[in-house]
Design an enzyme around this catalytic site. Sequence first.
Site, PDB file in Angstrom:
ATOM      1  N   ASP A   1      -2.159   1.082  -4.230  1.00 13.05           N
ATOM      2  CA  ASP A   1      -3.329  -0.369  -4.229  1.00 13.05           C
ATOM      3  C   ASP A   1      -4.086   0.000  -4.352  1.00 13.05           C
ATOM      4  O   ASP A   1      -5.516  -0.555  -4.963  1.00 13.05           O
ATOM      5  CB  ASP A   1      -2.740  -1.067  -3.467  1.00 13.05           C
ATOM      6  CG  ASP A   1      -3.047  -0.983  -2.408  1.00 13.05           C
ATOM      7  OD1 ASP A   1      -3.036   0.108  -1.943  1.00 13.05           O
ATOM      8  OD2 ASP A   1      -3.587  -1.683  -1.566  1.00 13.05           O
TER       9      ASP A   1
ATOM     10  N   SER B   1       0.907  -1.139   0.280  1.00 12.31           N
ATOM     11  CA  SER B   1       0.334   0.061  -0.230  1.00 12.31           C
ATOM     12  C   SER B   1       1.000   1.346  -0.132  1.00 12.31           C
ATOM     13  O   SER B   1       1.906   1.159  -1.405  1.00 12.31           O
ATOM     14  CB  SER B   1      -1.373   0.122   1.480  1.00 12.31           C
ATOM     15  OG  SER B   1      -2.154   1.178   1.699  1.00 12.31           O
TER      16      SER B   1
ATOM     17  N   ASP C   1      -3.472   5.708  -3.020  1.00 11.90           N
ATOM     18  CA  ASP C   1      -2.617   5.400  -2.811  1.00 11.90           C
ATOM     19  C   ASP C   1      -2.030   4.556  -3.597  1.00 11.90           C
ATOM     20  O   ASP C   1      -2.797   3.602  -4.653  1.00 11.90           O
ATOM     21  CB  ASP C   1      -2.182   4.707  -0.740  1.00 11.90           C
ATOM     22  CG  ASP C   1      -3.471   3.724  -1.262  1.00 11.90           C
ATOM     23  OD1 ASP C   1      -4.010   3.389  -2.230  1.00 11.90           O
ATOM     24  OD2 ASP C   1      -3.718   3.536  -0.056  1.00 11.90           O
TER      25      ASP C   1
ATOM     26  N   ASP D   1      -7.048   0.961  -2.900  1.00  8.94           N
ATOM     27  CA  ASP D   1      -7.999   1.217  -1.934  1.00  8.94           C
ATOM     28  C   ASP D   1      -8.050   2.281  -1.160  1.00  8.94           C
ATOM     29  O   ASP D   1      -9.425   2.213   0.190  1.00  8.94           O
ATOM     30  CB  ASP D   1      -8.211  -0.167  -1.050  1.00  8.94           C
ATOM     31  CG  ASP D   1      -6.640  -0.057  -0.065  1.00  8.94           C
ATOM     32  OD1 ASP D   1      -5.917   1.198  -0.573  1.00  8.94           O
ATOM     33  OD2 ASP D   1      -6.610  -0.899   0.729  1.00  8.94           O
TER      34      ASP D   1
END
Length: 451
Positions: free
Chosen positions: A242, A100, A240, A244
């Site tokens: 990734d 992340s 960010d 999510d």
Amino acid sequence: MQDLSLSCFKAYDLRGKVPKELNPDLAFKIGLAYATVFNPRTVAVGYDVRLSSPSLRSALIEGLNRGGADVKDIGLCGTEEIYHAVFNLGLDGGIMITASHNPKGYNGMKFVRQKAIPVSGDSGLNKIKELILKDSFHPASSSGLVEHIDNTSQYIAHLLSYVSLENLHPLKIVVDPGNGGAGKIVDFLEEHLPFNFVKINYEPDGDFPNGVPNPLLFENRAKTSQAVVRHKADMGIAWDGDFDRCFFFDENGEYIEGYYLVGLLAKMLLEKYPGEKILHDPRLTWNTREIVLQHGGVPLETKTGHAFIKERMRAENAVYGGEMSSHHYFRGFSYCDSGMIPWLLVAELLSVSGKKISEFIADAKESYPSSGEINRRVEDSEKCFKQVREEFQSKALAVTEIDGMSFEFADWRFNLRTSNTEPVIRLNVESRGNTMLMERMTEKILNLIDS
């Protein structure tokens, strides 16, 4: 494997330095242990843009196959694409290789079971760790198979189902993936949307030439903010690594704290689903609770962290859950967090209303000014917590320990907690319409911590 303590295992995922704390040898064992603990038939695997991700992915898949699990390899993707693949395709589990927003030298993994139910320490992660420590595996008599699949079109269709395309008007939006993975999905969505996207830091690059994609860091916000002003955009969105989580900037390039987006999204969801339950974390609460109650919803406070929130959302059948750290969870997304659904909902709101995004959060910012999350590295967190408790407990109207310590007073409150993913403690302070009080008490607590 050099780190025999398996320090990369956290409360609800894996995060560690590569290769000392996480490497292909350990990734293989994690795959084999996951297959041993859950006995899945088919598992989705994906990975983020970090340079170490492809080798970890290959080893992880080999371990899963050795444990008898078939693998649906969806390749380079975002964490929520793994969630969607698992619940959409009816798979038995999923593993996303990602760290992340952690620094460049890190990597990690996030785990889910059927219906994208998260795997935390209590629900299987500790068992995986125990098997690895004991070197106690059960390889299958025959290895599983690997199939490379593309689930993108179904994922995009699901995202678009949250808005009415006929409601959308031309908007200019700055999009900043921070050289993470979000750009690919924005490109797919762009084909269906009337928006003009101004794209910066766009190419996926695990070297992170513009800094680690973490818009929570003040120094990472300038480029997005400046681009919004320069291009006279309606808003800016950053993600960010990734993706999510998504982070908002208003039409003036000003960063919007995730706390205020929780209240805004709660209001929007309650207008569509009256009387429903809304989950929020304990760090900053007053604005969210007020909005939810004003709009006929039921606010529920829950422990911070995606595994804890998803579990509680399922138990309560909540329509939405929000964290001030910009994780937003949706019942329609199998109670999972998405960094794409929130900005689509806000874009529809701007289109329908004709208003600026700053107009929707101005009252919340004025009524409940907040410090934003402040991190401190401390040598002895227990001693720090004890000192803070001794200073404030006798004066507080209420003290709760749902997550860390929350102290509530007549005109201000604060939460202090340890991070589940980093070696820091985190402070959040808010007040009732008194910015000077909030700033003064923030400084007082920080001085106590730093001492």
